[in-house]
Design a protein around this motif. Structure first.
Motif, mmCIF file in Angstrom:
data_model
loop_
_atom_site.group_PDB
_atom_site.id
_atom_site.type_symbol
_atom_site.label_atom_id
_atom_site.label_comp_id
_atom_site.label_asym_id
_atom_site.label_seq_id
_atom_site.Cartn_x
_atom_site.Cartn_y
_atom_site.Cartn_z
ATOM 1 N N THR A 53 0.829 -1.202 0.000
ATOM 2 C CA THR A 53 0.000 0.000 0.000
ATOM 3 C C THR A 53 0.865 1.255 0.000
ATOM 4 O OG1 THR A 53 -1.700 -1.199 1.231
ATOM 5 C CG2 THR A 53 -1.850 1.208 1.215
ATOM 6 N N GLU A 54 0.511 2.185 -0.880
ATOM 7 C CA GLU A 54 1.228 3.456 -0.968
ATOM 8 C C GLU A 54 0.535 4.495 -0.098
ATOM 9 O OE1 GLU A 54 2.223 4.718 -5.037
ATOM 10 O OE2 GLU A 54 1.674 2.683 -5.660
ATOM 11 N N LEU A 55 1.341 5.355 0.517
ATOM 12 C CA LEU A 55 0.829 6.479 1.280
ATOM 13 C C LEU A 55 1.078 7.733 0.458
ATOM 14 C CD1 LEU A 55 -0.359 7.605 3.952
ATOM 15 C CD2 LEU A 55 2.020 7.893 4.717
ATOM 16 N N LEU A 56 -0.003 8.389 0.035
ATOM 17 C CA LEU A 56 0.075 9.619 -0.746
ATOM 18 C C LEU A 56 0.266 10.789 0.206
ATOM 19 C CD1 LEU A 56 -0.276 11.281 -3.374
ATOM 20 C CD2 LEU A 56 -2.760 11.155 -2.976
ATOM 21 N N LEU A 57 1.332 11.543 0.003
ATOM 22 C CA LEU A 57 1.586 12.758 0.781
ATOM 23 C C LEU A 57 0.901 13.889 0.018
ATOM 24 C CD1 LEU A 57 5.349 12.089 1.584
ATOM 25 C CD2 LEU A 57 3.330 11.510 2.964
ATOM 26 N N GLU A 58 -0.370 14.062 0.316
ATOM 27 C CA GLU A 58 -1.249 14.928 -0.475
ATOM 28 C C GLU A 58 -1.222 16.369 0.021
ATOM 29 O OE1 GLU A 58 -5.753 14.778 -2.290
ATOM 30 O OE2 GLU A 58 -5.047 13.144 -1.024
ATOM 31 N N PRO A 59 -1.091 17.337 -0.893
ATOM 32 C CA PRO A 59 -1.080 18.745 -0.482
ATOM 33 C C PRO A 59 -2.359 19.148 0.247
ATOM 34 C CG PRO A 59 -0.425 18.532 -2.777
ATOM 35 C CD PRO A 59 -0.938 17.181 -2.344
ATOM 36 N N SER A 60 -2.199 19.998 1.259
ATOM 37 C CA SER A 60 -3.329 20.476 2.076
ATOM 38 C C SER A 60 -3.984 21.722 1.484
ATOM 39 C CB SER A 60 -2.838 20.817 3.490
ATOM 40 O OG SER A 60 -2.390 19.690 4.157
ATOM 41 N N SER A 61 -3.942 21.890 0.190
ATOM 42 C CA SER A 61 -4.363 23.144 -0.425
ATOM 43 C C SER A 61 -5.875 23.358 -0.501
ATOM 44 C CB SER A 61 -3.767 23.264 -1.827
ATOM 45 O OG SER A 61 -4.120 22.141 -2.611
ATOM 46 N N HIS A 62 -6.685 22.314 -0.442
ATOM 47 C CA HIS A 62 -8.134 22.493 -0.510
ATOM 48 C C HIS A 62 -8.611 23.235 0.743
ATOM 49 C CE1 HIS A 62 -12.425 21.637 -0.472
ATOM 50 N NE2 HIS A 62 -12.306 21.382 -1.773
ATOM 51 N N PRO A 63 -9.526 24.218 0.607
ATOM 52 C CA PRO A 63 -9.964 25.019 1.755
ATOM 53 C C PRO A 63 -10.558 24.212 2.912
ATOM 54 C CG PRO A 63 -10.791 25.960 -0.297
ATOM 55 C CD PRO A 63 -10.135 24.663 -0.649
ATOM 56 N N VAL A 65 -9.470 21.349 4.006
ATOM 57 C CA VAL A 65 -8.461 20.527 4.670
ATOM 58 C C VAL A 65 -7.956 21.159 5.967
ATOM 59 C CG1 VAL A 65 -6.165 19.492 4.443
ATOM 60 C CG2 VAL A 65 -7.780 19.366 2.547
ATOM 61 N N GLY A 66 -7.678 22.455 5.959
ATOM 62 C CA GLY A 66 -7.157 23.114 7.159
ATOM 63 C C GLY A 66 -8.049 22.934 8.373
ATOM 64 N N PRO A 67 -9.345 23.284 8.279
ATOM 65 C CA PRO A 67 -10.236 23.096 9.422
ATOM 66 C C PRO A 67 -10.369 21.615 9.836
ATOM 67 C CG PRO A 67 -11.216 24.618 7.862
ATOM 68 C CD PRO A 67 -9.993 24.048 7.205
ATOM 69 N N CYS A 120 3.928 17.911 9.785
ATOM 70 C CA CYS A 120 3.245 18.393 8.585
ATOM 71 C C CYS A 120 1.759 18.615 8.840
ATOM 72 C CB CYS A 120 3.441 17.408 7.440
ATOM 73 S SG CYS A 120 5.165 17.144 7.017
ATOM 74 N N GLY A 121 1.402 18.746 10.144
ATOM 75 C CA GLY A 121 0.025 19.051 10.481
ATOM 76 C C GLY A 121 -0.828 17.872 10.893
ATOM 77 N N ASN A 122 -0.213 16.707 11.119
ATOM 78 C CA ASN A 122 -0.978 15.508 11.447
ATOM 79 C C ASN A 122 -0.471 14.835 12.709
ATOM 80 O OD1 ASN A 122 -2.534 15.246 8.827
ATOM 81 N ND2 ASN A 122 -0.442 15.173 8.073
ATOM 82 N N LEU A 123 -1.375 14.155 13.389
ATOM 83 C CA LEU A 123 -0.994 13.212 14.416
ATOM 84 C C LEU A 123 -0.998 11.827 13.765
ATOM 85 C CD1 LEU A 123 -3.138 14.447 17.434
ATOM 86 C CD2 LEU A 123 -0.797 15.072 16.808
ATOM 87 N N ILE A 124 0.011 11.047 14.063
ATOM 88 C CA ILE A 124 0.130 9.694 13.516
ATOM 89 C C ILE A 124 0.251 8.723 14.671
ATOM 90 C CG2 ILE A 124 1.507 8.153 12.066
ATOM 91 C CD1 ILE A 124 0.199 10.418 10.455
ATOM 92 N N GLN A 125 -0.477 7.616 14.573
ATOM 93 C CA GLN A 125 -0.432 6.573 15.594
ATOM 94 C C GLN A 125 0.441 5.423 15.114
ATOM 95 O OE1 GLN A 125 -4.008 5.103 17.956
ATOM 96 N NE2 GLN A 125 -3.856 3.572 16.357
ATOM 97 N N ILE A 126 1.225 4.838 16.005
ATOM 98 C CA ILE A 126 1.868 3.559 15.736
ATOM 99 C C ILE A 126 1.232 2.547 16.659
ATOM 100 C CG2 ILE A 126 4.032 4.433 14.777
ATOM 101 C CD1 ILE A 126 5.331 4.048 17.531
ATOM 102 N N ALA A 127 1.094 1.317 16.195
ATOM 103 C CA ALA A 127 0.380 0.308 16.978
ATOM 104 C C ALA A 127 0.954 -1.081 16.728
ATOM 105 C CB ALA A 127 -1.105 0.315 16.605
ATOM 106 N N SER A 128 0.894 -1.896 17.774
ATOM 107 C CA SER A 128 1.237 -3.311 17.626
ATOM 108 C C SER A 128 0.239 -4.106 18.458
ATOM 109 C CB SER A 128 2.666 -3.593 18.084
ATOM 110 O OG SER A 128 2.837 -3.304 19.455
#
Length: 130
Positions: A53-63, A65-67, A120-128
């Motif tokens: 699976t690929e993870l797309l690093l997608e621009p946050s440019s859509h209005p 996305v910020g909120p 980059c504006g996100n919280l990321i979880q790691i899990a096992s």
């Protein structure tokens, strides 16, 4: 049968995100295709499964996305979750690399999780699971 081939996280800066996701987290760049206007189809994959699976690093440019991102972060909700073999070991490795964790490894019974800021504006979880 359906399968997930690409999923995404919205990022404030694609170049910064690529550096973080590859140099710090250890993913590998898979695609980097210019889309015009400075945007790119920029994906990373697990070094252990480069055809996965690929993870797309997608621009946050859509209005919208910020909120959306601000609300997730304010409520402590991760934008994505990545599986690891050992959350405590990964927490130590990433902390040593300067990653800021908002939640240290926490045992939730059948799963252990930790949450970090991807810069980059996100919280990321790691899990096992265990």
């Amino acid at each position: 049968m359906l399968r997930i081939t690409v999923t995404s996280v919205f990022v404030d800066d694609q170049a910064k995100a690529l550096d973080f996701y590859t140099d710090v987290l250890g993913f590998v760049k898979k695609n980097d295709i210019p889309l015009g206007g400075g945007a790119r189809w920029l994906t990373v994959v697990s070094a252990a499964d480069q055809d996965g699976t690929e993870l797309l690093l997608e621009p946050s440019s859509h209005p919208a996305v910020g909120p959306y991102k601000d609300a997730l972060v304010a409520d402590g909700i991760p934008a994505a979750s990545f599986g690891v073999e050992n959350v405590a070991a990964e927490f130590e490795r990433l902390s040593a690399a300067g990653v800021k964790f908002l939640q240290e490894p926490t045992d939730l019974g059948t799963v252990t999780v930790a949450v970090f800021d991807d810069t980059c504006g996100n919280l990321i979880q790691i899990a096992s699971t265990h």
